[in-house]
Design a protein around this motif. Structure first.
Motif: not given
Length: 429
Positions: A182-187, A385-393, A193-203
């Motif tokens: 479970x930890x391997x999968x969730x990690x 907003x979508x990126x934040x929602x995914x990260x929190x989830x 999820x992090x790879x979606x945060x980075x493009x948002x930060x880049x933009x």
């Protein structure tokens, strides 16, 4: 037994004339762990087992109605609703056909098919998401592609897992599952999820240096919109390079799951080998036919979204994030909850987190590459907003599964977060 049968099939004390309907074998008969050789179902038996595999198949009546609505021009609302309902049983049948094919193709090929397109426990299958997304990508509906895939991840992580924890917690005071797997999968899900945060930060960093142009309206950079060409080029290069890296990570994860550490993902309560209910020819034929029908139904669905949203004053983001995931996940929701009430939490975790990995680390990068090939500028930049929602989830799920235990309160937390997200997107215009 009839003459010509190459092996004797009998249980101690059983009637040798008992028919072997649904048993696993063929002209390619199969020997099970108990030493018995069982005949493959005939074409008629295979087809009957396939069409009668679940109660959701009653909704297949919506398939011809969806096609009739489209060609008879009954309107966007009829097209959307009927194709929406039609894809629910089609998604279930796609899962059944994939499972039956995997049971016949041997351990290696079958295991790869299971991990890539779903597994023998009816893990959420990305076929429907893939079909809908490719059709939307071809049409240039990049926001529908992004929101539907993000919605599938959120649906599995929060709604499916939450309902499973809640249902299982009402039957058992506390349930446990394999913590390392479970930890391997969730990690890996956190990585996706992090790879979606980075493009948002880049933009955001690019726009910070261009605020004057933004106020003058000269620069408007959204996913797939070609204003602000220089910034979009950088975002595209970042997304495509990231997509390739993610696909390498996903391939490594498949090797980890199927070969090097496969024992971590096995349910210790499952020891019996599953019997196929279809012969290989019928299973492959059914997979091809259902895929084609699903593609046509999905094309009707995608084509009706814009007009349906306008007619009913429903935000497109809500349709993509909340409604469309129901299409592909309905059967898997039921399966996951049922498994949780039986105490099979490894299977439940596989349905929820495993399918989210398939989409987040496998399907989304694939679609970015496909968009690159067909000149559709799909990026990994989702709205902030979508990126934040995914990260929190993802963060909440990672915290809840880290101890290898679950209860009904944790399930309620996940469902509550999903409802808050649904409410937020209902008011998104």
């Amino acid at each position: 037994m009839p003459q010509g049968t190459s092996a004797t099939v009998a249980h101690p004390g059983s009637d040798e004339h008992t028919p072997l309907i649904g048993r696993h074998a063929r002209s390619d008969s199969h020997t099970f762990h108990d030493g018995l050789v069982r005949e493959a179902p005939t074409f008629v038996q295979s087809l009957r087992n396939f069409l009668l595999s679940g109660y959701l198949n009653v909704l297949l009546v919506a398939v011809p109605l969806a096609f009739a609505s489209h060609f008879a021009h009954w309107g966007a609302t009829a097209d959307f609703v009927l194709s929406f309902v039609a894809i629910i049983p089609l998604a279930s049948l796609l899962g059944d056909a994939t499972e039956q094919c995997s049971l016949r193709l041997g351990q290696t090929i079958g295991g790869l098919l299971n991990a890539t397109f779903g597994n023998a426990i009816d893990e959420n299958l990305p076929q429907v998401e893939l079909i809908v997304s490719i059709l939307a990508l071809i049409r240039g509906e990049l926001r529908i592609v992004q929101t539907s895939l993000l919605g599938s991840i959120l649906s599995n992580l929060l709604l499916v897992l939450g309902c499973s924890f809640l249902a299982g917690g009402l039957v058992f005071k506390e349930q446990t599952f394999q913590m390392t797997a479970a930890q391997a999968s969730s990690s890996l899900m956190v990585l996706g999820c992090s790879t979606l945060v980075i493009p948002a930060a880049y933009r955001a960093s690019q726009l910070d240096g261009s605020l004057d142009r933004d106020r003058d309206g000269a620069l408007s950079l959204l996913a797939g919109v070609k204003d602000g060409k220089a910034d979009l080029d950088g975002l595209l290069k970042l997304s495509r390079g990231t997509a390739i890296i993610l696909l390498i990570c996903y391939a490594t994860y498949l090797f980890f799951q199927l070969r090097s550490h496969h024992y971590l993902f096995e349910d210790p309560s499952e020891h019996e080998e599953e019997e196929a209910k279809m012969n290989i020819q019928t299973a492959i034929g059914a997979l091809v036919v259902v895929t084609v029908v699903t593609a046509f139904a999905a094309d009707i669905l995608v084509g009706a979204i814009d007009e349906f949203a306008q007619e009913r004053n429903i935000p497109k983001a809500f349709i993509g994030l909340i409604l469309l995931p129901i299409v592909g996940n309905a059967a898997e929701h039921v399966t996951s909850i049922w498994m949780a009430t039986k105490g099979k939490m490894e299977l439940t975790i596989g349905v929820a987190i495993g399918s989210s990995i398939q989409i987040g680390v496998g399907l989304i990068p694939i679609l970015v590459i496909v968009g690159w090939i067909i000149n559709q500028d799909l990026t990994l930049f989702f709205e902030n907003f979508e990126t934040i929602v995914l990260f929190v989830s993802v963060l909440l799920v990672d915290i809840l599964v880290s101890d290898g235990k679950s209860n009904y309160l944790e399930g309620l937390m996940l469902i509550a977060l999903y409802l808050v997200i649904a409410l937020a997107f209902w008011f998104t215009r």
